[in-house]
Write a protein that holds these residues in place. Structure first.
Motif, PDB file in Angstrom:
ATOM      1  N   ALA A 109      -5.208  -7.463   0.729  1.00 28.65           N
ATOM      2  CA  ALA A 109      -5.344  -6.173   0.032  1.00 28.65           C
ATOM      3  C   ALA A 109      -5.216  -5.013   1.015  1.00 28.65           C
ATOM      4  CB  ALA A 109      -6.682  -6.105  -0.703  1.00 28.65           C
ATOM      5  N   GLU A 110      -5.785  -5.163   2.215  1.00 29.13           N
ATOM      6  CA  GLU A 110      -5.661  -4.117   3.234  1.00 29.13           C
ATOM      7  C   GLU A 110      -4.215  -3.990   3.712  1.00 29.13           C
ATOM      8  OE1 GLU A 110      -8.670  -4.351   6.354  1.00 29.13           O
ATOM      9  OE2 GLU A 110      -9.944  -5.443   4.944  1.00 29.13           O
ATOM     10  N   GLU A 117       0.990  -1.096   3.758  1.00 30.93           N
ATOM     11  CA  GLU A 117       2.415  -1.068   3.411  1.00 30.93           C
ATOM     12  C   GLU A 117       2.754   0.123   2.507  1.00 30.93           C
ATOM     13  OE1 GLU A 117       3.692  -5.749   3.593  1.00 30.93           O
ATOM     14  OE2 GLU A 117       2.928  -4.954   1.699  1.00 30.93           O
ATOM     15  N   ARG A 118       1.891   0.413   1.542  1.00 29.94           N
ATOM     16  CA  ARG A 118       2.135   1.559   0.657  1.00 29.94           C
ATOM     17  C   ARG A 118       2.170   2.869   1.450  1.00 29.94           C
ATOM     18  NH1 ARG A 118      -0.676  -1.634  -3.096  1.00 29.94           N
ATOM     19  NH2 ARG A 118      -2.718  -0.853  -2.553  1.00 29.94           N
ATOM     20  N   LYS A 119       1.203   3.041   2.329  1.00 31.77           N
ATOM     21  CA  LYS A 119       1.147   4.265   3.139  1.00 31.77           C
ATOM     22  C   LYS A 119       2.353   4.344   4.072  1.00 31.77           C
ATOM     23  CE  LYS A 119      -1.841   6.842   6.284  1.00 31.77           C
ATOM     24  NZ  LYS A 119      -3.125   6.881   6.996  1.00 31.77           N
ATOM     25  N   ILE A 126      12.717   3.022   6.488  1.00 32.41           N
ATOM     26  CA  ILE A 126      12.499   1.750   7.182  1.00 32.41           C
ATOM     27  C   ILE A 126      12.193   0.686   6.133  1.00 32.41           C
ATOM     28  CG2 ILE A 126      11.073   0.492   8.841  1.00 32.41           C
ATOM     29  CD1 ILE A 126      10.691   3.140  10.334  1.00 32.41           C
ATOM     30  N   ARG A 127      13.016  -0.352   6.126  1.00 30.45           N
ATOM     31  CA  ARG A 127      12.840  -1.432   5.151  1.00 30.45           C
ATOM     32  C   ARG A 127      11.639  -2.297   5.527  1.00 30.45           C
ATOM     33  NH1 ARG A 127      18.361  -1.106   6.170  1.00 30.45           N
ATOM     34  NH2 ARG A 127      18.158  -2.666   7.796  1.00 30.45           N
TER      35      ARG A 127
END
Length: 136
Positions: free
Chosen positions: A70-71, A76-78, A86-87
């Motif tokens: 979850a962290e 990844e979202r941020k 950047i992929r």
């Protein structure tokens, strides 16, 4: 062609590895305290061209997501918001720390250095990155 960066994400520290500009060879880079990761990334990405980021996907021996997943998703979202060009990729990291310790032993690393978790974290990141390179 830019580099590929890999992160072995942890609650306290993150191991980092990177490819050469031709994206052929993975090498351990650094271990950074997790709370400083975005500052480190801002500095690194300002001076190096990175086209892809590989995140270790933390699973247990049965393939289920570990609680830290979850962290990792939040990170990844941020990251995707701050660095949309950047992929992002995922790579299974199961047993990467154990493999890193075995690799350090095979390289003849002293026992004291093999116990250094920061060294293990960055070697684990390099193994995650190497697995990604071999699988693409």
């Amino acid at each position: 062609m830019g580099r590929i960066l890999a992160i072995d994400y942890g609650r306290k520290k993150c191991g980092l590895a990177v490819t050469d500009p031709m994206q052929l060879i993975a090498q351990a880079l650094e271990t950074v305290p997790t709370h400083q990761l975005f500052d480190w990334l801002a500095s690194y990405l300002a001076r190096e061209e990175v086209t892809d980021l590989v995140m270790g996907e933390s699973t247990d021996h049965e393939g289920r997501a570990n609680p830290i997943q979850a962290e990792i998703l939040g990170f990844e979202r941020k990251f995707a918001r701050q660095y949309p060009d950047i992929r992002l990729h995922r790579q299974d990291e199961f047993d990467s720390s154990h493999r890193a310790r075995r690799s350090l032993l095979a390289m003849g690393t002293k026992k004291k250095d093999r116990r250094d978790k920061t060294r293990v974290d960055r070697v684990a990141a390099a193994l995650i990155l190497q697995d990604f390179l071999e699988g693409r």
